[in-house]
Design an enzyme around this catalytic site. Sequence first.
Site, PDB file in Angstrom:
ATOM      1  N   GLY A  15      34.460  58.391 -66.684  1.00 44.08           N
ATOM      2  CA  GLY A  15      33.193  58.161 -67.363  1.00 44.08           C
ATOM      3  C   GLY A  15      32.154  57.663 -66.380  1.00 44.08           C
ATOM      4  O   GLY A  15      32.167  58.023 -65.205  1.00 44.08           O
ATOM      5  N   ARG A  49      39.723  65.026 -71.739  1.00 44.62           N
ATOM      6  CA  ARG A  49      39.424  66.456 -71.902  1.00 44.62           C
ATOM      7  C   ARG A  49      39.005  67.043 -70.573  1.00 44.62           C
ATOM      8  O   ARG A  49      38.128  66.510 -69.887  1.00 44.62           O
ATOM      9  CB  ARG A  49      38.300  66.659 -72.921  1.00 44.62           C
ATOM     10  CG  ARG A  49      38.715  66.334 -74.353  1.00 44.62           C
ATOM     11  CD  ARG A  49      37.521  66.391 -75.309  1.00 44.62           C
ATOM     12  NE  ARG A  49      36.587  67.453 -74.990  1.00 44.62           N
ATOM     13  CZ  ARG A  49      35.266  67.284 -74.946  1.00 44.62           C
ATOM     14  NH1 ARG A  49      34.738  66.096 -75.163  1.00 44.62           N
ATOM     15  NH2 ARG A  49      34.467  68.306 -74.671  1.00 44.62           N
ATOM     16  N   LYS A 108      38.130  44.285 -68.780  1.00 53.24           N
ATOM     17  CA  LYS A 108      37.990  42.886 -69.210  1.00 53.24           C
ATOM     18  C   LYS A 108      38.688  42.619 -70.527  1.00 53.24           C
ATOM     19  O   LYS A 108      39.287  41.551 -70.714  1.00 53.24           O
ATOM     20  CB  LYS A 108      36.515  42.528 -69.317  1.00 53.24           C
ATOM     21  CG  LYS A 108      35.718  43.461 -70.215  1.00 53.24           C
ATOM     22  CD  LYS A 108      34.247  43.189 -70.153  1.00 53.24           C
ATOM     23  CE  LYS A 108      33.450  44.262 -70.885  1.00 53.24           C
ATOM     24  NZ  LYS A 108      33.446  45.562 -70.189  1.00 53.24           N
ATOM     25  N   LYS A 208      34.871  38.104 -70.902  1.00 50.68           N
ATOM     26  CA  LYS A 208      34.539  37.709 -69.533  1.00 50.68           C
ATOM     27  C   LYS A 208      34.671  36.195 -69.353  1.00 50.68           C
ATOM     28  O   LYS A 208      35.128  35.724 -68.309  1.00 50.68           O
ATOM     29  CB  LYS A 208      33.131  38.173 -69.200  1.00 50.68           C
ATOM     30  CG  LYS A 208      32.993  39.691 -69.166  1.00 50.68           C
ATOM     31  CD  LYS A 208      31.550  40.133 -69.078  1.00 50.68           C
ATOM     32  CE  LYS A 208      31.424  41.651 -69.067  1.00 50.68           C
ATOM     33  NZ  LYS A 208      30.018  42.099 -69.100  1.00 50.68           N
TER      34      LYS A 208
END
Length: 431
Positions: A15, A49, A108, A208
């Site tokens: 991504g 994909r 995270k 975080k």
Amino acid sequence: MRDGKPLKVAVLGCGSVGSQVVRLLGEQSGDLAARVGAPVELVGVAVRRLDAAREVEVPEGLLTTDAAGLVARADVDLVVEVIGGIEPARSLILSALENGASVVTANKALLAEDGPTLFEAAEKAGRDLYYEAAVAGAIPILRPLRESLAGDKVTRVLGIVNGTTNFILDKMDSSGAGFTEALEEAQELGYAEADPTADVEGFDAAAKAAILASLAFHSRVTANDVYREGISEVTAADVQSAREMGSVVKLLAICELKDDAVAVRVHPAMIPRSHPLASVREAYNAVFVESQAAGQLMFYGPGAGGSPTASAVLGDLVTVARNRLANTRGAGESAYADRAVLPMGETLTRYHVAIDVADKAGVLAAVALAFAEHGVSIQTVRQEGRGDEAQLVVVSHEATDAQLSSTVEHLRGMDMVREVTSVMRVEGDQE
């Protein structure tokens, strides 16, 4: 050393972050080889994909939908996990470690939920688990806490660790916009997701905060240990009231040592404009660290985005690769202190309370008595408006959150109080 043989890297996810990791591995291959001491070869990129649109072109033959098979390969030395979420990320990381690979992750949520399981697996395998990119993007904050300040005692970590909420609150402060209007602008500019819940309700910042507290205080802290409030209830009136006090509203992650216990919370708070964090604008992040010997330190920069986060991933990758070549490993989990986590009710805080009241004699005294009955001292009080517009604005001295909460409930039950219109915590010394 490996006699010039390349270190083989697998990337999970392609991504916004993963694609930039792939790009940097290709563009900086020569520099990375010089810095590591051996070539670094990308051998696979796992995706959901194969035909999805991507920000960068992945070299032919590297894409695969078989993530489990990729991390189980005997020739993979390093696995970079940037798919996020709990599963399948957890299973894939555990498999990678069990099969002899070291791991760099930006996850995270997983670290805050089940970090100990991952650290124990890395220890058992004798491999590294690095995660600088999990908090504040490109800002190097975890390594200083883990290494640079290892000989010091950290007492407090105070930070703006979510760019989306900082952008929204900054726009509300600078333009007078309401929350909904500022959120819509953040979404249009790509700072906020279509579903912004994780950001605006504080879940991202809480994860975080758990990681920061665990490192700073050498104790296991999970996201469930973190008190959390988001910014969706912050109004333009709250921001205006802060401005009148010489303050600004920020969503803060606050990690503190209190009598050898840990207090961890995420919530909006008013801080004076003189505080270093008050000047952090738009989608930037900053973390303010206080320690006994070093004093006050501040780390500032872009806290999210594909390239900044990929920069932190590559920094970890170089360190882990060097360790691999030297047949050693870096520091693992440090949880020796095993400090208890204080419940929010026992945490010391201060409140800013706006109260719509009947404009008649005795109101101020009655309100002051309500605070006193719960053991809360008033720092400042002012009255705004008259008649039906009468409002008292009270800022308390420090008290436990339970005392302050019970004070607010008391106020809401008083006949002369029409409404408690705003309750917000206050950090820093207000002028």
